[in-house]
Design an enzyme around this catalytic site. Structure first.
Site, PDB file in Angstrom:
ATOM      1  N   PRO A  52       0.644  -0.804  -0.227  1.00 47.24           N
ATOM      2  CA  PRO A  52      -0.196   0.036  -0.207  1.00 47.24           C
ATOM      3  C   PRO A  52       0.528   1.459  -0.154  1.00 47.24           C
ATOM      4  O   PRO A  52       0.271   2.242  -0.421  1.00 47.24           O
ATOM      5  CB  PRO A  52      -1.333  -0.350   1.491  1.00 47.24           C
ATOM      6  CG  PRO A  52      -0.322  -1.223   1.737  1.00 47.24           C
ATOM      7  CD  PRO A  52       0.500  -2.186   1.065  1.00 47.24           C
ATOM      8  N   GLU A  53       2.319   1.128  -0.327  1.00 47.93           N
ATOM      9  CA  GLU A  53       2.917   2.247  -0.189  1.00 47.93           C
ATOM     10  C   GLU A  53       3.189   3.047  -0.569  1.00 47.93           C
ATOM     11  O   GLU A  53       3.188   2.139  -2.353  1.00 47.93           O
ATOM     12  CB  GLU A  53       4.623   2.447   1.445  1.00 47.93           C
ATOM     13  CG  GLU A  53       4.559   1.672   2.414  1.00 47.93           C
ATOM     14  CD  GLU A  53       3.999   2.323   3.259  1.00 47.93           C
ATOM     15  OE1 GLU A  53       3.699   3.837   2.476  1.00 47.93           O
ATOM     16  OE2 GLU A  53       3.580   2.144   4.405  1.00 47.93           O
ATOM     17  N   GLY A  54       2.976   4.521  -1.118  1.00 53.94           N
ATOM     18  CA  GLY A  54       3.027   5.304  -2.233  1.00 53.94           C
ATOM     19  C   GLY A  54       4.608   6.432  -2.399  1.00 53.94           C
ATOM     20  O   GLY A  54       5.441   5.412  -2.814  1.00 53.94           O
ATOM     21  N   ASP A 349       3.925  17.375 -11.626  1.00 51.42           N
ATOM     22  CA  ASP A 349       3.482  18.154 -10.736  1.00 51.42           C
ATOM     23  C   ASP A 349       4.493  18.906  -9.069  1.00 51.42           C
ATOM     24  O   ASP A 349       4.733  19.704  -9.028  1.00 51.42           O
ATOM     25  CB  ASP A 349       2.418  17.421  -9.509  1.00 51.42           C
ATOM     26  CG  ASP A 349       1.109  18.217 -10.726  1.00 51.42           C
ATOM     27  OD1 ASP A 349       0.873  18.719 -11.389  1.00 51.42           O
ATOM     28  OD2 ASP A 349      -0.213  17.075  -9.833  1.00 51.42           O
ATOM     29  N   PHE A 367       4.676  13.469  -0.489  1.00 48.70           N
ATOM     30  CA  PHE A 367       4.498  14.027  -1.410  1.00 48.70           C
ATOM     31  C   PHE A 367       4.995  15.325  -1.423  1.00 48.70           C
ATOM     32  O   PHE A 367       6.143  16.172  -1.662  1.00 48.70           O
ATOM     33  CB  PHE A 367       3.742  14.161  -2.304  1.00 48.70           C
ATOM     34  CG  PHE A 367       2.793  14.983  -3.565  1.00 48.70           C
ATOM     35  CD1 PHE A 367       3.142  13.841  -4.683  1.00 48.70           C
ATOM     36  CD2 PHE A 367       3.049  16.290  -3.852  1.00 48.70           C
ATOM     37  CE1 PHE A 367       2.608  14.354  -5.400  1.00 48.70           C
ATOM     38  CE2 PHE A 367       2.775  16.277  -5.221  1.00 48.70           C
ATOM     39  CZ  PHE A 367       2.007  15.673  -6.773  1.00 48.70           C
TER      40      PHE A 367
END
Ligand SMILES: Nc1nc2c(ncn2[C@@H]2O[C@H](COP(=O)(O)OP(=O)(O)O)[C@@H](O)[C@H]2O)c(=O)[nH]1
Ligand SMILES: *[C@@H]1O[C@H](CO)[C@@H](O)[C@H](O)[C@H]1NC(C)=O
Ligand SMILES: *[C@@H]1O[C@H](CO)[C@@H](O)[C@H](O)[C@H]1NC(C)=O
Ligand SMILES: *[C@@H]1O[C@H](CO)[C@@H](O)[C@H](O)[C@H]1NC(C)=O
Ligand SMILES: [Mg+2]
Length: 406
Positions: A52-54, A349, A367
């Site tokens: 699940p880690e981004g 981004d 992020f």
């Protein structure tokens, strides 16, 4: 002097190893024309991260392993290469192109730049040098947390073999990778402690760690940390797209722009799992307006990076328009999205946020942390970088300042 002797002995014994391969051509020597079979000439470390880690926590896990290898090389242990784990089915990537195939690191990063810090290999390079149908890992260590990290009231660095557990990952989405032996290990402490595990099986040439996020940095924010961080340059194509966007929409061609303020407005899982850290739309608008007036008066352009829904974005934009701001966000065409996928868009981004006169991030978002690091590398004053959106009411703790060390 004793130290120096030890160092030299270490250097001699380890440096000799790679050459044992017949026909091996030393990669470090420049007169090497033929393909170098690095995958067999060196020992390889593979790692995998909790599914699940981004993306941005995974970047930090990479740094822990890269620094572990770099530190070991400085002590003479030069016979290891780090294999970059392909990006596969990340939780936040929903489009079909991103779902289907594991992505190499070159889609996102500049591999030559990564290699300037420590020798890394892409998995496809390892495959290319694999003569068998299946790539076999000698030992796969499945790391697990201890149930109670503070047993007897102290956090002690330790590991302990644990018999009953399984590897729940999927080898980065490849069916043709297996492990000869799977060992489960409860682990807590610094990543350099993994060498103790590796040295348990001195004949291993391919070692893998599952749950690579469990070991911690030996030292956070040191000179070596920043050397490694600086080497994580993005893929040239993504950098070009971001710079073109800044130039044509945000009226800036410099590294440190004066023409716009940027915001990382994290929503989705943050908006419902951390309602006390994430503001409403109305409060977001007020905070942006206040920050412009106080810090960059005269700036009219606001760049928003976000994982918000189109509807939320539209409302935010309208409310900022009412205060006479021009609102920008990066919206790729379908064709471009297919080419660079969500991972590429997120990096664009981040690059655009990094160059803004003033940045406001989201509390405890990795992020946002990666944008702050990028701005430190670009030489911005910390006051323009370590800022966060506050909740609508209640306490708003200031972000930690992780200043660059040159
Ligand atoms: N394009 C884009 N994607 C985002 C943005 N914020 C979050 N995401 C997506 O959501 C993921 C968030 O996971 P992660 O990288 O772990 O950061 P964290 O969860 O905020 O700490 C990112 O990797 C992106 O895929 C954003 O501002 N722009
Ligand atoms: C793949 O391996 C072959 C030899 O085994 C080599 O000639 C070729 O250059 C390699 N390709 C890449 C991309 O590494
Ligand atoms: C494993 O499968 C992938 C994709 O199907 C392929 O590119 C790779 O060469 C294979 N590896 C080996 C060792 O055959
Ligand atoms: C940054 O802000 C702090 C606190 O407001 C202030 O003391 C400091 O001088 C500022 N630094 C610069 C370089 O403006
Ligand atoms: Mg995350």
């Amino acid at each position: 002097m004793i130290f120096l002797n030890l160092f030299l002995i270490n250097l001699l014994t380890t440096a000799a190893e790679p050459n044992s391969n017949i026909g091996f051509c030393d990669v470090d020597s420049k007169n090497c024309e033929n393909h170098v079979d690095e995958a067999n000439a060196y020992k390889l470390i593979f790692y995998d991260v909790n599914p699940p880690e981004g993306f941005n926590l995974r970047r930090d896990v990479y740094m822990r392993f890269a620094i572990m290898l770099s530190d070991a090389r400085k002590r003479g242990r030069v016979d290891w290469r780090l294999v970059l784990p392909p990006w596969h089915k990340l939780y936040h990537w929903r489009s079909s192109s991103a779902k289907s195939k594991p992505q190499p690191w070159s889609s996102f990063f500049n591999i030559d730049s990564l290699k300037s810090f420590v020798p890394v290999m892409e998995l496809h390079e390892v495959f290319n040098d694999t003569k068998t149908k299946v790539l076999e890992i000698d030992t796969l260590y499945v790391l697990e947390n201890f149930e109670n990290p503070f047993e007897n009231g102290v956090f002690e660095e330790k590991w302990q073999l644990n018999s009953d557990c399984e590897y729940e990952g999927n080898y980065f989405g490849y069916k043709n990778i297996t492990a000869k032996e799977i060992v489960c290990v409860k682990f807590q402490g610094k990543i350099s402690k993994l060498w103790e595990l590796i040295l348990q099986h001195p004949t291993d040439r391919k070692v893998m760690f599952a749950h690579g996020e469990i070991p911690l940095h030996d030292n956070y924010g040191t000179k070596t940390y920043w050397e490694c961080r600086k080497s994580m340059k993005f893929n040239n194509n993504l950098v070009k797209i971001a710079k073109d966007f800044i130039s044509s929409n945000l009226n800036c061609n410099a590294d440190r722009c004066l023409t716009y303020l940027s915001v990382h407005w994290r929503r989705k899982d943050f908006a419902y799992s951390r309602p006390n850290d994430v503001p409403s739309i109305k409060s977001t608008v007020q905070q942006i307006n206040f920050a412009v007036k106080k810090n960059v008066p005269g700036v009219k352009r606001i760049f928003i990076a976000s994982d918000a829904s189109t509807i939320e974005m539209k409302v935010l934009e309208e409310q900022l328009n009412e205060l006479n701001y021009e609102v920008y966000s990066f919206n790729p065409s379908d064709v471009l999205l297919k080419e660079i996928n969500e991972g590429g868009v997120a990096i664009i981004d981040q690059i655009i946020c990094s160059h803004a006169a003033y940045f406001i991030g989201t509390h405890e978002s990795t992020f946002s942390f990666r944008i702050q690091e990028e701005r430190e590398i670009l030489g911005f004053d910390g006051n323009t970088t370590f800022n966060r959106l506050c909740p609508d009411s209640g306490l708003c703790e200031k972000p930690s300042k992780w200043k660059i060390i040159e």
